[in-house]
Design a protein around this motif. Structure first.
Motif, PDB file in Angstrom:
ATOM      1  N   ARG A 207       0.791  -0.960  -0.170  1.00 11.46           N
ATOM      2  CA  ARG A 207      -0.437   0.029  -0.143  1.00 11.46           C
ATOM      3  C   ARG A 207       1.351   0.891  -0.109  1.00 11.46           C
ATOM      4  N   ILE A 208       1.936   0.448   0.445  1.00 11.26           N
ATOM      5  CA  ILE A 208       3.346   2.839   0.746  1.00 11.26           C
ATOM      6  C   ILE A 208       3.216   2.660  -0.751  1.00 11.26           C
ATOM      7  N   THR A 209       4.230   1.560  -0.805  1.00  8.16           N
ATOM      8  CA  THR A 209       4.742   1.970  -2.627  1.00  8.16           C
ATOM      9  C   THR A 209       3.553   1.596  -3.757  1.00  8.16           C
TER      10      THR A 209
ATOM     11  N   GLU B 158      16.719  -0.613   8.605  1.00  2.63           N
ATOM     12  CA  GLU B 158      17.062  -0.983   6.800  1.00  2.63           C
ATOM     13  C   GLU B 158      15.261  -0.481   6.507  1.00  2.63           C
ATOM     14  N   MET B 159      14.080  -0.479   7.335  1.00  4.80           N
ATOM     15  CA  MET B 159      13.288  -0.404   6.567  1.00  4.80           C
ATOM     16  C   MET B 159      12.098  -0.004   7.250  1.00  4.80           C
ATOM     17  N   VAL B 160      11.594   0.300   7.458  1.00  2.00           N
ATOM     18  CA  VAL B 160      10.205   1.120   8.258  1.00  2.00           C
ATOM     19  C   VAL B 160       8.748   1.755   8.074  1.00  2.00           C
ATOM     20  N   GLY B 161       7.351   1.130   7.910  1.00  2.00           N
ATOM     21  CA  GLY B 161       6.692   1.741   7.723  1.00  2.00           C
ATOM     22  C   GLY B 161       5.205   1.330   8.067  1.00  2.00           C
ATOM     23  N   VAL B 162       4.499   2.038   8.079  1.00  2.00           N
ATOM     24  CA  VAL B 162       3.058   2.759   8.434  1.00  2.00           C
ATOM     25  C   VAL B 162       1.966   2.819   7.446  1.00  2.00           C
ATOM     26  N   ALA B 163       0.585   1.950   8.082  1.00  2.00           N
ATOM     27  CA  ALA B 163       0.091   1.530   7.583  1.00  2.00           C
ATOM     28  C   ALA B 163      -0.660   3.398   7.144  1.00  2.00           C
TER      29      ALA B 163
ATOM     30  N   ASN C  15      -3.107   4.692   9.323  1.00  2.00           N
ATOM     31  CA  ASN C  15      -2.497   5.044  10.790  1.00  2.00           C
ATOM     32  C   ASN C  15      -0.952   5.636  11.029  1.00  2.00           C
ATOM     33  N   MET C  16      -0.432   6.468  10.054  1.00  2.00           N
ATOM     34  CA  MET C  16       0.516   7.459  10.032  1.00  2.00           C
ATOM     35  C   MET C  16       0.244   8.329  10.352  1.00  2.00           C
ATOM     36  N   GLY C  17       1.651   9.133  11.808  1.00  7.08           N
ATOM     37  CA  GLY C  17       1.311  10.348  12.432  1.00  7.08           C
ATOM     38  C   GLY C  17       0.526  10.429  13.689  1.00  7.08           C
ATOM     39  N   ALA C  18       0.320   9.400  13.879  1.00 13.90           N
ATOM     40  CA  ALA C  18       0.102   8.962  14.992  1.00 13.90           C
ATOM     41  C   ALA C  18       0.892   8.049  16.605  1.00 13.90           C
ATOM     42  N   GLY C  19       2.479   8.496  15.707  1.00 17.02           N
ATOM     43  CA  GLY C  19       3.494   7.446  17.121  1.00 17.02           C
ATOM     44  C   GLY C  19       3.978   6.086  17.047  1.00 17.02           C
ATOM     45  N   ILE C  20       3.470   5.689  15.887  1.00 19.65           N
ATOM     46  CA  ILE C  20       3.542   4.164  16.295  1.00 19.65           C
ATOM     47  C   ILE C  20       4.784   4.073  14.724  1.00 19.65           C
ATOM     48  N   GLY C  21       5.517   5.144  14.473  1.00 24.23           N
ATOM     49  CA  GLY C  21       6.636   5.243  13.296  1.00 24.23           C
ATOM     50  C   GLY C  21       7.642   5.419  14.496  1.00 24.23           C
ATOM     51  N   ARG C  22       7.627   6.581  15.149  1.00 22.52           N
ATOM     52  CA  ARG C  22       8.497   6.627  16.900  1.00 22.52           C
ATOM     53  C   ARG C  22       8.542   5.124  17.157  1.00 22.52           C
TER      54      ARG C  22
ATOM     55  N   LEU D 112      13.320  11.618   5.863  1.00 22.60           N
ATOM     56  CA  LEU D 112      14.875  12.192   5.985  1.00 22.60           C
ATOM     57  C   LEU D 112      13.983  13.343   7.265  1.00 22.60           C
ATOM     58  N   ALA D 113      13.415  13.850   6.974  1.00 21.25           N
ATOM     59  CA  ALA D 113      12.293  14.142   7.845  1.00 21.25           C
ATOM     60  C   ALA D 113      11.803  13.104   9.856  1.00 21.25           C
ATOM     61  N   PHE D 114      11.176  12.198   9.261  1.00 23.70           N
ATOM     62  CA  PHE D 114      10.658  11.304  10.559  1.00 23.70           C
ATOM     63  C   PHE D 114      12.519  10.868  11.375  1.00 23.70           C
ATOM     64  N   PHE D 115      13.563  10.593  10.311  1.00 24.82           N
ATOM     65  CA  PHE D 115      15.001  10.209  10.720  1.00 24.82           C
ATOM     66  C   PHE D 115      15.601  11.581  11.403  1.00 24.82           C
ATOM     67  N   LYS D 116      15.370  12.656  10.867  1.00 25.10           N
ATOM     68  CA  LYS D 116      15.945  13.178  11.855  1.00 25.10           C
ATOM     69  C   LYS D 116      15.446  13.543  12.747  1.00 25.10           C
ATOM     70  N   ASN D 117      13.852  13.892  12.900  1.00 20.75           N
ATOM     71  CA  ASN D 117      13.405  13.592  14.483  1.00 20.75           C
ATOM     72  C   ASN D 117      13.459  12.681  15.548  1.00 20.75           C
ATOM     73  N   MET D 118      13.892  11.550  15.077  1.00 20.23           N
ATOM     74  CA  MET D 118      14.244  10.279  15.766  1.00 20.23           C
ATOM     75  C   MET D 118      15.751  10.452  16.107  1.00 20.23           C
TER      76      MET D 118
HETATM   77  C1  LIG Z   1       7.699   8.140   8.597  1.00 14.02           C
HETATM   78  C2  LIG Z   1       6.901   6.676   8.981  1.00 14.02           C
HETATM   79  C3  LIG Z   1       8.058   5.505   8.850  1.00 14.02           C
HETATM   80  C4  LIG Z   1       6.592   7.498  10.030  1.00 14.02           C
HETATM   81  O1  LIG Z   1       5.569   6.831  10.982  1.00 14.02           O
HETATM   82  P1  LIG Z   1       4.526   7.662  11.608  1.00 14.02           P
HETATM   83  O2  LIG Z   1       3.717   6.670  12.678  1.00 14.02           O
HETATM   84  O3  LIG Z   1       3.735   8.141  10.472  1.00 14.02           O
HETATM   85  O4  LIG Z   1       5.730   9.113  12.222  1.00 14.02           O
HETATM   86  P2  LIG Z   1       5.213   9.418  13.567  1.00 14.02           P
HETATM   87  O5  LIG Z   1       4.099   9.727  14.134  1.00 14.02           O
HETATM   88  O6  LIG Z   1       5.668   8.296  14.481  1.00 14.02           O
HETATM   89  O7  LIG Z   1       5.830  10.604  13.639  1.00 14.02           O
HETATM   90  C5  LIG Z   1       7.417  10.340  14.243  1.00 14.02           C
HETATM   91  C6  LIG Z   1       8.083  11.682  14.599  1.00 14.02           C
HETATM   92  O8  LIG Z   1       8.857  12.354  12.898  1.00 14.02           O
HETATM   93  C7  LIG Z   1       7.690  13.365  12.253  1.00 14.02           C
HETATM   94  N1  LIG Z   1       7.645  12.799  10.444  1.00 14.02           N
HETATM   95  C8  LIG Z   1       6.383  11.626  10.020  1.00 14.02           C
HETATM   96  N2  LIG Z   1       6.498  11.137   9.287  1.00 14.02           N
HETATM   97  C9  LIG Z   1       6.770  13.110   9.028  1.00 14.02           C
HETATM   98  C10 LIG Z   1       6.397  13.493   7.851  1.00 14.02           C
HETATM   99  N3  LIG Z   1       6.233  12.761   6.923  1.00 14.02           N
HETATM  100  N4  LIG Z   1       7.204  14.885   7.631  1.00 14.02           N
HETATM  101  C11 LIG Z   1       7.938  15.615   8.991  1.00 14.02           C
HETATM  102  N5  LIG Z   1       7.859  15.089   9.634  1.00 14.02           N
HETATM  103  C12 LIG Z   1       7.620  13.791  10.350  1.00 14.02           C
HETATM  104  C13 LIG Z   1       6.819  13.118  13.154  1.00 14.02           C
HETATM  105  O9  LIG Z   1       6.486  15.049  13.387  1.00 14.02           O
HETATM  106  C14 LIG Z   1       7.140  13.186  14.819  1.00 14.02           C
HETATM  107  O10 LIG Z   1       7.658  13.673  14.960  1.00 14.02           O
HETATM  108  P3  LIG Z   1       7.438  14.057  16.560  1.00 14.02           P
HETATM  109  O11 LIG Z   1       7.110  12.991  17.474  1.00 14.02           O
HETATM  110  O12 LIG Z   1       8.432  14.900  17.129  1.00 14.02           O
HETATM  111  O13 LIG Z   1       6.045  14.817  16.591  1.00 14.02           O
HETATM  112  C15 LIG Z   1       5.446   6.384   8.298  1.00 14.02           C
HETATM  113  O14 LIG Z   1       5.134   7.576   7.715  1.00 14.02           O
HETATM  114  C16 LIG Z   1       5.621   5.986   6.626  1.00 14.02           C
HETATM  115  O15 LIG Z   1       5.572   4.232   6.797  1.00 14.02           O
HETATM  116  N6  LIG Z   1       6.114   6.684   5.440  1.00 14.02           N
HETATM  117  C17 LIG Z   1       6.041   6.008   4.146  1.00 14.02           C
HETATM  118  C18 LIG Z   1       7.584   4.670   4.043  1.00 14.02           C
HETATM  119  C19 LIG Z   1       7.633   5.279   2.894  1.00 14.02           C
HETATM  120  O16 LIG Z   1       7.152   6.074   1.658  1.00 14.02           O
HETATM  121  N7  LIG Z   1       8.882   3.780   2.473  1.00 14.02           N
HETATM  122  C20 LIG Z   1       8.747   4.030   1.044  1.00 14.02           C
HETATM  123  C21 LIG Z   1      10.454   3.287   0.834  1.00 14.02           C
HETATM  124  S1  LIG Z   1      10.555   2.497   2.666  1.00 14.02           S
END
Ligand SMILES: CC(C)(COP(=O)(O)OP(=O)(O)OC[C@H]1O[C@@H](n2cnc3c(N)ncnc32)[C@H](O)[C@@H]1OP(=O)(O)O)[C@@H](O)C(=O)NCCC(=O)NCCS
Length: 144
Positions: free
Chosen positions: A20-22, A76-81, A84-91, A121-127
């Motif tokens: 679903r992501i890709t 290596e890889m992280v993905g959220v449905a 459910n994105m933006g709810a803290g699951i990735g973190r 990049l934004a996600f990882f920077k946030n982590m």
């Molecule tokens: C990236 C991803 C793993 C983040 O998971 P998530 O559950 O949506 O993210 P979270 O809600 O846990 O956010 C964690 C932090 O990262 C930041 N962040 C997450 N997604 C972001 C985005 N798209 N842009 C900017 N910041 C982002 C959040 O602001 C949050 O910061 P905070 O904890 O200080 O509030 C998820 O959105 C995802 O699966 N995206 C698709 C991945 C993808 O494109 N994969 C294809 C290649 S493998």
């Protein structure tokens, strides 16, 4: 939400999230790679589950002796449905993987991101990730 090691029963749900992501079917190679992240302490796989439904996944590798480091952790890889994105699951998933790495004696955790993938990049920077001292090199093999 519960975080737990990925099992063979989770693989279909993880594949569905990835597809679903890709918006593309995963390959047989991808399925094989994923299955190696079950029950393998060097290739950890973790899922986030709510009421029996898998909402996200993360997997990585504990690399021993690679790239001049005694031991390192690779995310290596992280993905959220999508719903459910933006709810803290990735973190939460990343933090669980970091706990696993720490328990294995890892200090340096590395990952790689496509240069134009601003979201990742934004996600990882946030982590807390920053630029690493490594540079990626690539060689493209040509057909003979
Ligand atoms: C990236 C991803 C793993 C983040 O998971 P998530 O559950 O949506 O993210 P979270 O809600 O846990 O956010 C964690 C932090 O990262 C930041 N962040 C997450 N997604 C972001 C985005 N798209 N842009 C900017 N910041 C982002 C959040 O602001 C949050 O910061 P905070 O904890 O200080 O509030 C998820 O959105 C995802 O699966 N995206 C698709 C991945 C993808 O494109 N994969 C294809 C290649 S493998």
């Amino acid at each position: 939400m519960k975080l737990r090691p990925m099992t063979n029963e989770d693989l279909a749900a993880v594949i569905k999230i990835q597809e679903r992501i890709t918006r593309a079917p995963v390959s047989d190679n991808w399925r094989e790679m994923l299955a190696q992240h079950v029950g393998n302490k060097h290739l950890p796989g973790i899922v986030a589950e709510n009421e029996g439904k898998v909402m996200g996944f993360i997997f990585g590798e504990v690399k021993v002796g690679g790239f001049g480091a005694e031991i390192s952790g690779w995310l290596e890889m992280v993905g959220v449905a999508p719903e459910n994105m933006g709810a803290g699951i990735g973190r939460a998933l990343a933090e669980e993987l970091l706990r696993h790495f720490r328990a294995q004696g890892v200090r340096d955790v590395l990952t790689s991101v496509m240069w134009d993938s601003g979201d990742m990049l934004a996600f990882f920077k946030n982590m807390g990730f920053d630029r690493s001292p490594y540079i990626n090199l690539q060689l493209t093999l040509r057909d003979d």
